[in-house]
Design an enzyme around this catalytic site. Structure first.
Site, PDB file in Angstrom:
ATOM      1  NE  ARG A 139      -9.805   1.972  -2.470  1.00  0.00           N
ATOM      2  CZ  ARG A 139      -9.856   3.153  -1.862  1.00  0.00           C
ATOM      3  NH1 ARG A 139     -10.997   3.710  -1.599  1.00  0.00           N
ATOM      4  NH2 ARG A 139      -8.752   3.771  -1.519  1.00  0.00           N
ATOM      5  CB  THR A 140      -6.831  -4.604  -0.919  1.00  0.00           C
ATOM      6  OG1 THR A 140      -6.646  -3.814  -2.088  1.00  0.00           O
ATOM      7  CG2 THR A 140      -6.463  -6.038  -1.222  1.00  0.00           C
TER       8      THR A 140
ATOM      9  CE  LYS B 283       8.557  -8.752  20.177  1.00  0.00           C
ATOM     10  NZ  LYS B 283       7.793  -9.933  20.616  1.00  0.00           N
TER      11      LYS B 283
ATOM     12  NE  ARG C 146      -1.902  -3.695  -0.699  1.00  0.00           N
ATOM     13  CZ  ARG C 146      -2.740  -2.753  -1.124  1.00  0.00           C
ATOM     14  NH1 ARG C 146      -2.734  -1.565  -0.566  1.00  0.00           N
ATOM     15  NH2 ARG C 146      -3.580  -3.004  -2.106  1.00  0.00           N
TER      16      ARG C 146
ATOM     17  CG  HIS D  66      -3.450  -5.135  -6.397  1.00  0.00           C
ATOM     18  ND1 HIS D  66      -4.072  -6.074  -5.607  1.00  0.00           N
ATOM     19  CD2 HIS D  66      -3.874  -3.936  -5.956  1.00  0.00           C
ATOM     20  CE1 HIS D  66      -4.827  -5.439  -4.722  1.00  0.00           C
ATOM     21  NE2 HIS D  66      -4.731  -4.152  -4.918  1.00  0.00           N
TER      22      HIS D  66
END
Lengths: 151, 308
Positions: free
Chosen positions: B57-58, B86, B107, B135
């Site tokens: 959703r985000t 890496k 995120r 959030h």
């Protein structure tokens, strides 16, 4: 007969007004037992002073630097640092908890970004000085046993 | 109010007035979010979408928000396809990404990662979730949903239900609701109670808080905010089943609730809300999910300075 419990020192640092029972922690924070293996260090625990019990640490031939004083302030916020030269106190500093503590305390949250290889120093905001309360700038965790987190 | 260049890391970085302003802008974005009106407000801007952790959703709603406003999106949804594999630091990834874009949405699994990224980036950072940390855009869309569904945020009695100990969304939401002095009921198993600091903070802010361990008393609630109780919080799977079962919302638990009581959920849900509830007028969670788009459109337009 007058008895001197701890002898005066010629040159070095006397850390006075350490909360009783914390002298060993102060030594641990300073890391002096490793860095100065030949220095004479005297410790007095539970000394009765004007303002109640306290601990005192005397370190011969070593003058503490400012960043070390900051470290001590976290567990002994009322300590005084006396710099001794030729048996005289030449400088007396009070330790003060700074507004921010950078690079001294490790965040107890294993998932905090400051516990990774990122190019940042740990950073804590001082929320209160009495009692000492600090908050991680990054993850906002508020550690309880601060002295055990000193790096 | 000028939001240009501002980072969006935690809901605590915003005042009550600023939050209301963002919600007002989001309200105006609704016809564009619904596709009824076209916009080129963010034409020529690029949003980097850096998702170091899975999200449905985000990520999708941020990308939809940017594209609905005529902007472009670059980025990744899997860190496996980047130089992080890496051993590159997040700081270096951010410094690289910022040279390609005008705003970064990220995120990351580590708490404090967005706060750190903001230190290294000259473009605004919008936090799409940092581990168990913040959030803020979820919180804003939750407030937007309550206001849209109930007319206003103040004056409602809001119950937060489920895992209140570890759930990042509920801590921010409780704080934000306290800003509006909303009455709150925290309902959870004893082992997943709201942390003491959060309760104290909300009370200090003037919110009236009640703590409960059962679903009794739902008839007094205006907004029921349900969160997932995670299996991994319980060492014994049988114990989990028992606990999760006793907090499940189904038609029976809704028998005596207010006519206009709404149920919200940040999603994804597992089985804390029975699918039969979806058909009732109480179910607001899919509308809540949609609201992520206008709210994120508002934030993007504000931090890019196209709306003042």
């Amino acid at each position: 007969m007058k008895e001197l419990k701890v002898q005066p020192i010629k040159d070095g640092t006397v850390i006075d007004h350490i909360p009783p029972g914390n002298a060993f922690k102060v030594l641990k924070i300073l890391g002096i037992t490793e860095s100065l293996p030949d220095s004479v260090i005297s410790i007095a625990i539970n000394v009765v002073g004007k303002r109640g019990k306290k601990d005192i640490v005397k370190i011969e031939n070593r003058e503490l630097k400012a960043e070390e004083v900051d470290k001590i302030a976290l567990i002994a916020p009322n300590a005084t640092i006396n710099i001794i030269r030729n048996y005289e106190v030449v400088e007396k500093r009070r330790v003060e908890v700074p507004d921010e503590i950078v690079g001294i305390v490790k965040c107890p949250n294993p998932n905090c970004i400051s516990n990774t290889k990122e190019p940042i120093k740990t950073r804590f905001i001082v929320k209160s000085r009495q009692p000492l309360k600090i908050k991680c700038y990054y993850c906002e965790r508020e550690p309880e046993d601060i002295s055990s987190l000193i790096m | 109010m000028n939001f240009k260049g501002r980072d969006v890391i935690s809901i605590k970085d915003f005042s009550r007035e600023e939050i209301l302003y963002i919600l007002d802008v989001a309200e105006k974005m609704l016809p564009i979010a619904e596709g009824k009106k076209k916009s080129n407000l963010l034409n020529g801007y690029i949003m980097a979408s850096l998702f170091f952790e899975p999200s449905t959703r985000t990520r999708l709603s941020f990308e939809a928000a940017m594209k609905r406003l005529g902007g472009n999106v670059i980025g990744f949804a899997q860190p496996g396809t980047t130089s992080l594999q890496k051993g590159e630091t997040l700081a270096d990834t951010i410094k690289t990404a910022e040279s390609y874009c005008d705003v970064i949405v990220m995120r990351h699994p580590k708490e404090g990662s967005a706060r750190m990224a903001a230190k290294f980036a000259s473009v605004p950072i919008i936090n799409g979730g940092d581990g168990a940390g913040h959030h803020p855009t979820q919180c804003l869309l939750d407030l937007f949903t309550i206001r849209k569904e109930k007319g206003q945020i103040e004056g409602n009695r809001v119950a937060l239900l489920g895992d209140l100990k570890y759930g990042r969304t509920v801590h921010s939401l409780a704080y934000a609701l306290a800003l509006f002095k909303v009455d709150m009921v925290f309902i959870s198993p004893p082992e997943l109670q709201m942390p003491k600091e959060v309760i104290e903070e909300c009370r200090e802010m003037g919110a009236n808080i009640t703590i409960k361990n059962s679903l009794e008393g739902l008839d007094e609630i205006d907004v029921l905010y349900v969160t997932r109780i995670q299996k991994e919080r319980f060492p014994d799977p049988e114990e989990y089943k028992k606990v999760a079962g006793s907090y499940r919302i189904d038609l029976k638990t809704l028998e005596n609730v207010k006519e206009d009581m709404i149920i919200m959920h940040p999603l994804p849900r597992v089985d804390e809300i029975s699918p039969e509830v979806d058909e009732t007028k109480h179910a607001a969670y899919f509308r809540q999910t949609f609201n992520g788009v206008p709210v994120r459109m508002a934030l993007l337009a504000l931090v890019l300075g196209e709306i003042k």
